[in-house]
Structure formats: structure tokens, C-alpha cells
Design a protein around this motif. Structure first.
Motif: not given
Length: 310
Positions: A159-165
């Protein structure tokens, strides 16, 4: 004047309740952001990678899905590690609507209202139905730094990977409201456009979504990540020192106003016939999209260092 102000506030509240989210960068671009974070960590903080990879290998999808995918590509060990970052970055979109792990549609966005006809551009009180990307990011960051099992940390990492994007995609932080879109344009999804007169009608969000990359294979994502790190060095991005997601979202909201919608001068077509983009639109906004992807990759790497170095 007081009644007018109250009416505007009610209007904003109704918009926030009724506007659904738009999707973010496409899966290929999310993969490139994950790859860029991997490349950056491999250069600046290689000691952190084993810890991150160990956590990701406890993800519920690793053994039965991700590991076979990596094996089929016959990648080197380092390429497999980078590919794992790519798969993690796209995972929340892969399982959207199909998997019990994903029941957080509203996590992908925040709808700050851009209503230029009413003179409204609000980034201080946007509250769509459900938890926003800001709340989701804080929650998953807390989980990553807690004592939960690595399998739970792996989901939080994805989620952190994705939400940063997502937060670096301008149409993830904005909703254009006006006469044509009284309940909002759904992050550009209702804003109908054409790339050229002879092109098929599409929408503004879809255009931004896949502007940089459409092929979601390992080598394409790796290539884009490498290109962006070469094109945008850290010295060219002075705002990198800021790790506040709220500030990132407001940066994106400003870009939506100034560049995506061109200060409300960009014309939308009808429901069936898109309006042709201005001749200089693609050439103008593509460098902005590239810069946002580079910012996301660097900031993801920096956030992981800040959260997991101790």
C-alpha cells in the motif's frame, strides 16, 4: 454574502459525498515507480534491501503467484528483487474488486474540489466518503513500523508503494466541478477528449493514466525507471526533503489546476464526442508527468529509509 458562503460550503459537502474516486497511474507506471525506488535504494542504502525483500516474501501472494512469475522470466537475482518491488507497487490495483484483501476503494485518492466557476479551490477540508489516501498512508506506515507479523507488514508495504505513486498523479487529488460537471468529473474520467481529430474519444484521466508507459513487462518498467533517475537528479528536485504526504497531495492538486485543466481553459467534449486536445498539450504535460513519477520514486525510497533504518 453570508448566505452565499453557506451555500458554497453545502455545495462542497455534497460534492465530497457524491464523487467516487478515479484510478491512478496504470499498473505499468506503478511498476516503474517501484523499480525506481529499488534502484535508488540499491545505490544509496543497499543494507536496507534484504530487510524489505524478506518482508515482501511473506506477502500472501509471494509463494503461489509472484515467485512463479519471477521464475518464468528467467531473471537474475537482482532483477528478481527489483521485479518484486514492481509487483508490490501494482498489487493494490491487481486485486481491486476481486480479492478480500482489497476493500478500500477510497484509499486511492482524495478529492480536493476545484470549482473555478465558483472561485473555489479547496485543499483544506476535502473529505470524500470513506478513508482518504492521507489516512490510508498514515495507517499503513504505522503498521509497517509496528510489531505485527511480516505478512501484515508486506501488505502495508504494498500500500505504501502504491499510494506514494497515486498521490503524485494530479487527477488523484482533484475533482473539477462546474456547469458541465455539477457533481464533479470523477478525476477526469468524465472529461471527454481526443488526442487528434481522427482519434477515438477517451477521457482525460485515461490519457494521464497511461501517458508514459503502457507495457507492464519487467524490462519496460525497468527502462522507464532508469530513464527517470537519469533525467531527474536529486539536485533538480529540491522538494525531496519534504516527507509530508499532505504536502505531496497539495502539490498534485496545484498541478491539476495549472497544468491538467490549464486553469479551467481546457475544453471537455460531450458524453459521446471528445474535444481535441490543444496542439501543445501533450508536449507540455508529459515532462510534468515524468517529473511526478521521478518524485514518487525518490520519495518512496526516502520514506522506506526513514521508516525501516532503525
Amino acid at each position: 454574502m453570508k448566505r452565499l458562503f453557506q451555500s458554497i460550503l453545502v455545495f462542497i459537502g455534497l460534492v465530497f459525498i457524491t464523487l467516487p474516486a478515479a484510478l491512478g497511474w496504470n499498473k505499468a507506471t506503478h511498476m516503474a515507480i517501484g523499480a525506481m525506488a529499488y534502484q535508488e535504494l540499491n545505490t544509496t542504502s543497499p543494507q536496507l534491501l534484504p530487510k524489505l525483500l524478506t518482508i515482501l516474501k511473506q506477502h500472501p501472494y509471494f509463494q503461489n503467484r509472484w515467485a512463479p512469475q519471477m521464475a518464468a522470466l528467467k531473471l537474475s537475482q537482482q532483477e528478481q528483487d527489483e521485479y518484486l518491488f514492481m509487483l508490490a507497487a501494482r498489487w493494490p490495483d491487481d486485486v481491486k474488486g476481486t480479492d478480500p484483501y482489497h476493500d478500500h476503494f477510497s484509499w486511492h485518492f482524495i478529492n480536493y474540489v476545484y470549482a473555478p466557476q465558483q472561485g473555489i479551490a479547496r485543499s483544506d477540508s476535502a473529505l470524500p466518503t470513506g478513508e482518504t489516501i492521507l489516512q490510508a498512508y498514515a495507517l499503513n506506515r504505522q503498521l509497517l513500523k509496528s510489531n505485527v507479523a511480516d505478512s501484515s507488514k508486506a501488505i502495508a508495504l504494498c500500500w505504501l508503494f502504491h499510494l506514494t505513486g497515486d498521490v503524485h498523479m494530479p487527477l488523484h487529488t482533484s475533482a473539477l466541478v462546474g456547469t458541465q460537471f455539477p457533481q464533479g468529473d470523477k478525476g477526469g474520467n468524465l472529461f471527454k477528449i481526443k488526442l487528434a481529430l481522427s482519434s477515438n474519444t477517451t477521457n482525460l484521466h485515461s490519457f494521464w493514466d497511461g501517458m508514459l508507459l503502457n507495457s507492464d513487462d519487467y524490462h519496460s518498467a525497468d527502462s522507464l525507471a532508469t530513464q527517470e533517475r537519469a533525467a531527474f537528479s536529486r539536485t533538480q528536485l529540491p522538494q525531496l526533503g519534504n516527507l509530508d504526504l499532505i504536502d505531496w497531495s497539495k502539490e498534485s492538486f496545484q498541478l491539476a489546476q495549472d497544468n491538467v485543466y490549464r486553469n479551467n481553459t481546457l475544453q471537455a467534449g460531450s458524453e459521446t464526442e471528445g474535444s481535441v486536445l490543444p496542439p501543445d498539450y501533450i508536449a507540455t504535460v508529459k515532462p510534468i508527468a515524468r517529473r511526478q513519477v521521478a518524485l514518487a520514486g525518490y520519495r518512496l525510497a526516502d520514506e522506506l529509509v526513514a521508516d525501516l533504518s532503525n
